[in-house]
Design an enzyme around this catalytic site. Structure first.
Site, PDB file in Angstrom:
ATOM      1  N   ASP A 190       0.812  -1.226   0.000  1.00 54.05           N
ATOM      2  CA  ASP A 190       0.000   0.000   0.000  1.00 54.05           C
ATOM      3  C   ASP A 190       0.841   1.270   0.000  1.00 54.05           C
ATOM      4  O   ASP A 190       0.380   2.318   0.445  1.00 54.05           O
ATOM      5  CB  ASP A 190      -0.968   0.007   1.193  1.00 54.05           C
ATOM      6  CG  ASP A 190      -2.114   0.988   1.002  1.00 54.05           C
ATOM      7  OD1 ASP A 190      -2.548   1.170  -0.142  1.00 54.05           O
ATOM      8  OD2 ASP A 190      -2.548   1.580   2.001  1.00 54.05           O
ATOM      9  N   ASP A 246     -11.880   1.432   5.857  1.00 58.59           N
ATOM     10  CA  ASP A 246     -10.856   1.589   4.830  1.00 58.59           C
ATOM     11  C   ASP A 246      -9.635   2.316   5.368  1.00 58.59           C
ATOM     12  O   ASP A 246      -8.570   2.279   4.758  1.00 58.59           O
ATOM     13  CB  ASP A 246     -11.414   2.388   3.655  1.00 58.59           C
ATOM     14  CG  ASP A 246     -12.502   1.645   2.909  1.00 58.59           C
ATOM     15  OD1 ASP A 246     -12.382   0.423   2.733  1.00 58.59           O
ATOM     16  OD2 ASP A 246     -13.499   2.288   2.509  1.00 58.59           O
ATOM     17  N   ASP A 283      -4.141  -4.583  -4.709  1.00 58.27           N
ATOM     18  CA  ASP A 283      -3.348  -3.371  -4.993  1.00 58.27           C
ATOM     19  C   ASP A 283      -1.991  -3.631  -5.628  1.00 58.27           C
ATOM     20  O   ASP A 283      -1.417  -2.715  -6.228  1.00 58.27           O
ATOM     21  CB  ASP A 283      -3.060  -2.531  -3.733  1.00 58.27           C
ATOM     22  CG  ASP A 283      -4.279  -1.971  -3.068  1.00 58.27           C
ATOM     23  OD1 ASP A 283      -5.370  -2.050  -3.645  1.00 58.27           O
ATOM     24  OD2 ASP A 283      -4.151  -1.462  -1.947  1.00 58.27           O
TER      25      ASP A 283
END
Length: 337
Positions: free
Chosen positions: A122, A311, A160
């Site tokens: 991330d 989130d 991701d």
């Protein structure tokens, strides 16, 4: 994480409230009443996927029942009684995997997992972390796979990871190593005889030109996977996501895909896309998990993101992945599933 091109000014979002999400459906309206009635059923009765009876949503239902919040508890069963993916821990994935696969086997169902421990995860943002290096990651994936054993499982691999290569968020010096790790992870997981693997490929609002993902996905070994995953933790509609997936599938030689429908019932939040991905208000649960998609390229609709888990620390939410009961209730209130 979570799957949208972002600015570095997200901290400012923390001052925003969730009031719009929680108040979007009045307690007294008849639509909410009908949803409460449907929530009393057993929505996962015919599902091929395993439901975790000890999920945060299930525990919240029990607490609210004990507190006399019966109406809210009934609504939250729209989440608690449906299958959602398990995200095993980065430290010791084995216990949860073994527990879930054993329980799923007793019911003749498939356990759904997310493997999420890639190094430099991330880009150091809300879900930063991951394994310390390539060797540590290989060890983690090996333990993950061995814990699955001969059980029937579906693994969504590294949300991701590929899209962050394409959007440049992950520094260039890590790209080749990451693609190699993903390729090896697919091969390792596919050694388990009843495990399906879907490599994450972002969402239509993130990498808008799907062709940009093709070569990175190929280098990451998608040819050896059962397919790719779309819309993980995002809010793009089923139709938008399927159209995008079909284009990507064509460029990948007809690869199948799965779609995360956990929170896309009202589609994405309008306005600035850099702000739309993180705990947006007014969203709703999407299509319940199923293999009956009506589309030969779509292997399943799945709840990959666990509805009600934050989130990140935006719009008043807790840390990424932490349970947020108010947000979960708003998703259920706004839903037609």
């Amino acid at each position: 994480m979570f799957r949208q091109t972002r600015t570095r000014t997200l901290a400012a979002l923390a001052v925003l409230g969730l009031a719009a999400g929680c108040s979007s459906a009045p307690d007294a309206d008849t639509t909410t009443a009908s949803r409460e009635t449907s929530a009393q059923a057993s929505p996962a009765a015919g599902s091929p996927f395993w439901v975790d009876p000890a999920s945060p949503a299930a525990q919240q239902v029990q607490r609210w029942e004990q507190q006399g919040r019966e109406r809210d508890a009934r609504l939250l069963k729209l989440i608690a009684d449906r299958p959602a993916a398990i995200w095993p821990s980065a430290e010791r994935p084995e216990p949860k995997i073994r527990e879930a696969t054993a329980a799923a086997a007793r019911e003749g169902r498939t356990a759904v997992f997310v493997a999420y421990d890639i190094p430099h995860r991330d880009c150091g943002q809300h879900s930063a972390g991951g394994a310390y290096g390539a060797d540590a990651y290989r060890d983690w994936i090996d333990r993950f796979a061995r814990a699955i054993g001969d059980s029937q499982a579906l693994v969504v691999l590294e949300p991701d990871a590929v899209a962050h290569i394409v959007d440049g968020c992950t520094p260039g010096e890590y790209h080749a190593e990451r693609e190699q790790m993903l390729s090896e992870a697919i091969v390792r997981l596919k050694r388990q005889p009843r495990t399906k693997v879907y490599l994450d490929a972002g969402n239509p609002a993130w990498i808008r030109e799907s062709w940009k993902l093709v070569e990175p996905l190929k280098r990451a070994g998608v040819a050896n996977a059962d397919g790719f995953a779309l819309n993980v933790s995002n809010f793009q509609t089923d139709e938008t996501t399927k159209e995008y997936g079909r284009r990507l599938s064509e460029d990948l030689g007809g690869k199948h895909f799965v779609v995360d429908t956990s929170r896309n019932g009202n589609g994405p939040l309008g306005g600035d896309p850099s702000q739309a991905w993180c705990n947006p208000p007014g969203r709703a649960l999407g299509t319940p998990p199923t293999k009956d998609t009506g589309d030969p390229l779509v292997d399943a609709y799945l709840w990959i993101k666990r509805p009600g888990e934050s989130d990140g620390q935006c719009r008043g939410g807790p840390s990424a992945g932490q349970w947020w009961a108010d947000y979960a209730l708003a998703l259920a209130r706004n839903s037609s599933v």
